[in-house]
Enzyme design. Structure first.
Site, PDB file in Angstrom:
ATOM      1  N   ASP A   1      -8.803  19.436  -3.647  1.00  0.00           N
ATOM      2  CA  ASP A   1      -7.855  19.633  -2.550  1.00  0.00           C
ATOM      3  C   ASP A   1      -7.915  21.015  -1.899  1.00  0.00           C
ATOM      4  OD1 ASP A   1      -6.960  17.133  -3.291  1.00  0.00           O
ATOM      5  OD2 ASP A   1      -4.843  17.675  -3.278  1.00  0.00           O
TER       6      ASP A   1
ATOM      7  N   HIS B   1      -8.589  22.007  -7.168  1.00  0.00           N
ATOM      8  CA  HIS B   1      -8.503  22.679  -5.872  1.00  0.00           C
ATOM      9  C   HIS B   1      -9.725  23.567  -5.647  1.00  0.00           C
ATOM     10  CE1 HIS B   1      -4.314  21.670  -6.845  1.00  0.00           C
ATOM     11  NE2 HIS B   1      -4.093  21.663  -5.547  1.00  0.00           N
TER      12      HIS B   1
END
Length: 254
Positions: free
Chosen positions: A75, A222
């Site tokens: 992400d 992430h």
């Protein structure tokens, strides 16, 4: 970044999306045009809704590889420092992932978006500005965040559309799910929140994956939003460990 950990947040979203009328004001509807990755970026053009095949409005967690499949999701990028390093680790272990991109980041780094696509990974719409309070905002605002990000990512990729929509922090609404699904983007959840954005240490990230994997197959990491060196190293340990446990790597169901 995750707002809610593990599986708790998606349990709050019950049933199918409510029937709502999609707002046309202020939101452009776009379609991707076919073209070779890395070539001249095709122009996005307005298109009727029929040009895009709608998908299920429910929040996906399962893997297309079945019971022993896992989905690696990344992400908040792309980021010029960390996304290339994540891509290198994924290539090293032969793993395909789903990259949930923020629209402004995709727009700023189209070369990285194209690199992600060229490597065989999938794209996911993660909104324009990563507002984790989207579920408290108007439908017009939600529409702008989702559709503008879809356009930004599609243009940056050279015409490849995102296949999923992940609400920032899990801030889904019945409206946002229905809107994304109508654009061919399956709402995407997660089962294992590694909390890597908190930088707890590589060992802690790995331990979280090993401990919480029974929760389900979709793992959240992430590649932007700060120093992601721990994430890169954790992936370097987690990916071979998952293979050793007999898991295969897939994509979220659509």
């Amino acid at each position: 970044m995750a707002r809610h950990g593990g599986r708790g947040w998606y349990g709050k979203v019950l049933g199918a999306a409510l029937g709502v009328t999609l707002l046309a004001a202020g939101a452009s509807v776009w379609t991707a045009q076919a073209g070779a990755v890395g070539g001249a970026a095709p122009k996005a053009s307005a298109s009727p809704a029929a040009a895009v095949k709608p998908v299920d409005v429910s929040i996906a967690h399962a893997s297309d590889k079945g019971a022993r499949g896992v989905n690696i999701t990344i992400d908040d990028g792309p980021d010029p420092t960390w996304t290339p390093q994540v891509l290198d680790v994924l290539r090293e272990y032969g793993v395909k992932a789903t990259f949930c991109m923020v629209g402004t980041q995709a727009q700023a780094h189209p070369d990285l978006v194209k690199r992600v696509v060229a490597a065989g990974h999938r794209l996911c719409d993660h909104s324009v500005s990563h507002d984790t309070t989207m579920d408290k905002k108007s439908e017009a605002y939600q529409s702008q965040q989702i559709l503008d990000a879809e356009r930004m990512i599609t243009e940056a990729s050279g015409g490849v559309r995102p296949m999923y929509y992940r609400a920032p922090g899990g801030a889904f609404t019945p409206y946002s799910r229905k809107l994304a699904a109508s654009r061919g983007m399956r709402p995407l959840g997660w089962n294992v929140d590694t909390k890597d954005f908190e930088r707890p240490g590589t060992a802690a990230i790995v331990a979280t994956v090993q401990r919480e994997l029974p929760n389900g197959p979709t793992l959240l990491f992430h590649d932007a939003g700060g120093d992601r060196a721990q994430t890169v190293e954790a992936l370097r340990e987690v990916l071979p460990w998952l293979k050793q446990q007999g898991y295969s790597f897939g994509f979220p169901v659509r």
